[in-house]
Design a protein around this motif. Structure first.
Motif, PDB file in Angstrom:
ATOM      1  N   HIS A 216      12.426  58.698  50.735  1.00 20.60           N
ATOM      2  CA  HIS A 216      13.501  59.599  50.328  1.00 20.60           C
ATOM      3  C   HIS A 216      13.878  59.456  48.855  1.00 20.60           C
ATOM      4  CE1 HIS A 216      14.018  61.125  54.270  1.00 20.60           C
ATOM      5  NE2 HIS A 216      14.558  60.048  54.797  1.00 20.60           N
ATOM      6  N   ASN A 217      13.517  58.333  48.240  1.00 21.29           N
ATOM      7  CA  ASN A 217      13.929  58.116  46.858  1.00 21.29           C
ATOM      8  C   ASN A 217      12.901  57.253  46.135  1.00 21.29           C
ATOM      9  OD1 ASN A 217      14.525  55.352  47.657  1.00 21.29           O
ATOM     10  ND2 ASN A 217      16.411  56.162  48.565  1.00 21.29           N
ATOM     11  N   THR A 218      13.176  56.967  44.868  1.00 19.77           N
ATOM     12  CA  THR A 218      12.230  56.204  44.051  1.00 19.77           C
ATOM     13  C   THR A 218      12.009  54.803  44.610  1.00 19.77           C
ATOM     14  OG1 THR A 218      12.918  57.444  42.089  1.00 19.77           O
ATOM     15  CG2 THR A 218      11.752  55.376  41.716  1.00 19.77           C
ATOM     16  N   LYS A 219      13.063  54.185  45.124  1.00 22.81           N
ATOM     17  CA  LYS A 219      12.945  52.840  45.699  1.00 22.81           C
ATOM     18  C   LYS A 219      11.936  52.831  46.850  1.00 22.81           C
ATOM     19  CE  LYS A 219      15.764  49.201  47.863  1.00 22.81           C
ATOM     20  NZ  LYS A 219      15.114  49.231  49.196  1.00 22.81           N
ATOM     21  N   ASP A 220      11.979  53.856  47.688  1.00 23.15           N
ATOM     22  CA  ASP A 220      11.041  53.944  48.813  1.00 23.15           C
ATOM     23  C   ASP A 220       9.599  54.055  48.319  1.00 23.15           C
ATOM     24  OD1 ASP A 220      13.146  53.839  50.559  1.00 23.15           O
ATOM     25  OD2 ASP A 220      13.298  56.007  50.802  1.00 23.15           O
TER      26      ASP A 220
ATOM     27  N   ASP B 284       5.132  62.091  45.476  1.00 24.38           N
ATOM     28  CA  ASP B 284       5.894  63.248  45.933  1.00 24.38           C
ATOM     29  C   ASP B 284       5.369  64.482  45.215  1.00 24.38           C
ATOM     30  OD1 ASP B 284       6.910  61.812  43.740  1.00 24.38           O
ATOM     31  OD2 ASP B 284       8.708  63.051  43.712  1.00 24.38           O
TER      32      ASP B 284
ATOM     33  N   ASN C 266       8.872  60.571  41.438  1.00 22.44           N
ATOM     34  CA  ASN C 266       9.316  59.213  41.759  1.00 22.44           C
ATOM     35  C   ASN C 266       8.370  58.160  41.200  1.00 22.44           C
ATOM     36  OD1 ASN C 266      11.815  59.392  43.508  1.00 22.44           O
ATOM     37  ND2 ASN C 266      10.480  60.832  44.573  1.00 22.44           N
TER      38      ASN C 266
ATOM     39  N   ARG D 167       9.176  57.974  37.551  1.00 21.67           N
ATOM     40  CA  ARG D 167      10.421  57.229  37.335  1.00 21.67           C
ATOM     41  C   ARG D 167      10.175  55.726  37.441  1.00 21.67           C
ATOM     42  NH1 ARG D 167      14.347  61.061  41.017  1.00 21.67           N
ATOM     43  NH2 ARG D 167      15.010  62.506  39.368  1.00 21.67           N
TER      44      ARG D 167
ATOM     45  N   LYS E  71      14.095  65.132  35.470  1.00 23.16           N
ATOM     46  CA  LYS E  71      14.742  66.040  36.418  1.00 23.16           C
ATOM     47  C   LYS E  71      13.975  67.366  36.489  1.00 23.16           C
ATOM     48  CE  LYS E  71      19.381  64.145  35.728  1.00 23.16           C
ATOM     49  NZ  LYS E  71      20.777  64.443  35.343  1.00 23.16           N
TER      50      LYS E  71
END
Length: 340
Positions: free
Chosen positions: A36-40, A71, A77, A80, A114
């Motif tokens: 769901h996010n960059t950490k994942d 992604d 991600n 990032r 973004k």
């Protein structure tokens, strides 16, 4: 006709059938992650790095490129994660192996933070071939008429249809690199015209990377040119489709992982297949194909006859929609209209 009976629409791609064979694919592991996010994505990348660090060949990650989870369409991600690693270095707690992907994007390239957000093939192929047979007849009847319904159908049959059929089956699978690049530009125009979010960005991102690699003479560009067809995610998509078909939302993570391993074993067990799986034939008889060809020709002739008798009756309902009388007064989005 012989090629159509086995879903092979171009004799030049007969030798490329192995590209879609799962015979040599093997499931190493199956791990569920939310993504769901960059950490994942960082955690998922670390799992891959650990796998390749433990193989027998030393310094594997320093000499080879490996696939990673990205992604779609622009790998935001992953970009990032690279930016965080470059900015915070060891304080980021991100594996330094993430930087192996930095060269793909380019050390001086801006990393966007973004960004904005087998039957069908047969029918399409037969439609394309039959359209070529009757095209001159239709063109001669309409002559220089500029009716929007007529021009929309001509654009669909002359441009979009053949382009859709050849981009993968001919250009990609036969490794026609220059033609494939040209088709990517055309497909971007199509997606942009239809305002397909993400789809109208992915081709530009691909072209941006290709032009950057070419300008800087990166070795990967030669690999891409000479081995275009190996850049294929079919194997992952095929396996995922099988897994999704054979699992339910109520399954637990452990059940899904176990099912994935069972599917992989079954794929390589011919005796199991022969005992429990009914092999379906995709062949069509010549009689059936000839019948389909005639039906398609009659359909196209009937459609253009209807368009001819409705010339000048197309209605502009607003700046965004238009009404096509030959399609039972269906309201059409102006984005489907040809660029003329």
């Amino acid at each position: 006709m012989e090629f159509l009976t086995v879903h092979d629409y171009d004799k030049h791609i007969q030798n490329q059938q192995e590209l879609r064979s799962m015979k040599y694919s093997k499931l190493v592991n199956f791990i569920l992650h939310s993504l769901h996010n960059t950490k994942d994505y960082i955690e998922s990348a670390n799992i891959l790095f650990e796998i390749f660090e433990n193989i027998e060949q030393k310094d594997y990650l320093n000499n080879f490129i490996i696939l990673t989870i990205c992604d779609w369409p622009n790998q935001i991600n992953l970009r990032r994660a690279i930016t965080l690693k470059l900015n915070k270095k060891d304080n980021s707690e991100i594996s330094s192996q993430i930087l192996i992907y930095h060269n793909l994007f380019g050390e001086n390239k801006i990393l966007v933070q973004k960004p904005k957000s087998r039957l069908i093939d047969l029918i399409l192929s037969l439609t394309f071939y039959e359209w070529k047979n009757i095209r001159n007849l239709i063109i001669n009847r309409f002559e220089n008429i500029k009716d929007i319904e007529y021009l929309t159908m001509i654009d669909l049959l002359d441009n979009s249809l053949p382009f859709t059929l050849k981009i993968y089956t001919k250009l990609f699978k036969c490794r026609i690199y220059e033609g494939y690049l040209e088709s990517i530009v055309k497909i971007w125009v199509l997606f942009q015209r239809l305002q397909r979010h993400n789809y109208n960005k992915a081709p530009l991102i691909f072209l941006s990377n290709v032009f950057y690699w070419t300008l800087n003479e990166y070795p990967i560009i030669d690999i891409l040119k000479n081995n275009l067809s190996i850049f294929n995610d079919y194997f992952v998509e095929n396996f995922y489709s099988s897994l999704r078909y054979q699992t339910a939302e109520s399954n637990t993570n452990i059940q899904i992982i176990q099912k994935a391993k069972v599917i992989d074993i079954e794929r390589n067990d011919k005796e199991f297949k022969n005992a429990f799986i009914n092999v379906r034939s995709t062949k069509f008889s010549k009689v059936k194909l000839i019948s389909l060809k005639k039906k398609i020709s009659l359909f196209l002739l009937s459609l253009f006859d209807k368009i001819y008798h409705n010339l000048g009756r197309t209605k502009n309902n607003s700046d965004e929609t238009i009404e096509f009388p030959s399609f039972n007064n269906r309201i059409m989005d102006i984005r489907v209209l040809p660029l003329i």
